[in-house]
Design an enzyme around this catalytic site. Sequence first.
Site, PDB file in Angstrom:
ATOM      1  N   GLN A  65       0.819  -1.211   0.000  1.00 60.28           N
ATOM      2  CA  GLN A  65       0.000   0.000   0.000  1.00 60.28           C
ATOM      3  C   GLN A  65       0.854   1.263   0.000  1.00 60.28           C
ATOM      4  O   GLN A  65       0.339   2.365   0.131  1.00 60.28           O
ATOM      5  CB  GLN A  65      -0.931  -0.009   1.215  1.00 60.28           C
ATOM      6  CG  GLN A  65      -1.947  -1.119   1.145  1.00 60.28           C
ATOM      7  CD  GLN A  65      -2.788  -1.215   2.413  1.00 60.28           C
ATOM      8  OE1 GLN A  65      -2.494  -0.604   3.435  1.00 60.28           O
ATOM      9  NE2 GLN A  65      -3.831  -2.010   2.348  1.00 60.28           N
ATOM     10  N   HIS A 130      -0.910   0.102   5.495  1.00 59.90           N
ATOM     11  CA  HIS A 130      -1.523   1.043   6.445  1.00 59.90           C
ATOM     12  C   HIS A 130      -0.617   2.221   6.780  1.00 59.90           C
ATOM     13  O   HIS A 130      -0.276   2.459   7.927  1.00 59.90           O
ATOM     14  CB  HIS A 130      -1.942   0.316   7.731  1.00 59.90           C
ATOM     15  CG  HIS A 130      -3.052  -0.648   7.518  1.00 59.90           C
ATOM     16  ND1 HIS A 130      -3.909  -1.004   8.517  1.00 59.90           N
ATOM     17  CD2 HIS A 130      -3.474  -1.345   6.424  1.00 59.90           C
ATOM     18  CE1 HIS A 130      -4.800  -1.879   8.068  1.00 59.90           C
ATOM     19  NE2 HIS A 130      -4.544  -2.096   6.793  1.00 59.90           N
TER      20      HIS A 130
END
Length: 187
Positions: A65, A130
């Site tokens: 991510q 995250h």
Amino acid sequence: ESLSGLRLETTQIATGLSHPWGIAVLPEGGYLVTERSGQLRVVDTNGDLVEAPVTGLPDLLAEGQGGLLDVELAPDFAQTRHIFFTYAKPHADGGSSTAAARATLSDDLTSLDDVRDIFVQTPPSPNAMHYGSRVVPNGDEVYVTTGEHFVPAERVFAQDLDKTYGKIVRVTGDGEAVAGNPFADQA
């Protein structure tokens, strides 16, 4: 009050982007758009994606991510050409952190100069997930959100004042602690 009577319309303004993440509206028209894959792109006033990405970004980790994340114009952009952006910063040990940087965007929208980190999350994480990562300039202050990196043992770091996981961090546009920060002596 019920929202059932509201109608939402969407308008596509550009195509050809790879995982667009953040967007900033340019005062002269058009947009700066971050691609998570690591490009800063310009969409011109006609809604066309400029072929060449903006140059001058720091090394970043475009994995999981991570990548190039948020972008915002400085409140005094018209005078300084400063922008703020967040990204996944790689570290030599293989870990990465959420980082926020300030840079000067060239008048022709093709390059960044004077790029400097104003915040780097600590400690680095082994997990490329995250990152959190929104950046909000507000006067002389900049707010940066960070994630907890989705590592079970590190999720508790959001409760620790000596770590910058899962926090909203407030710094100056130069990366200094903001006067009056109630937790400055606990970090």
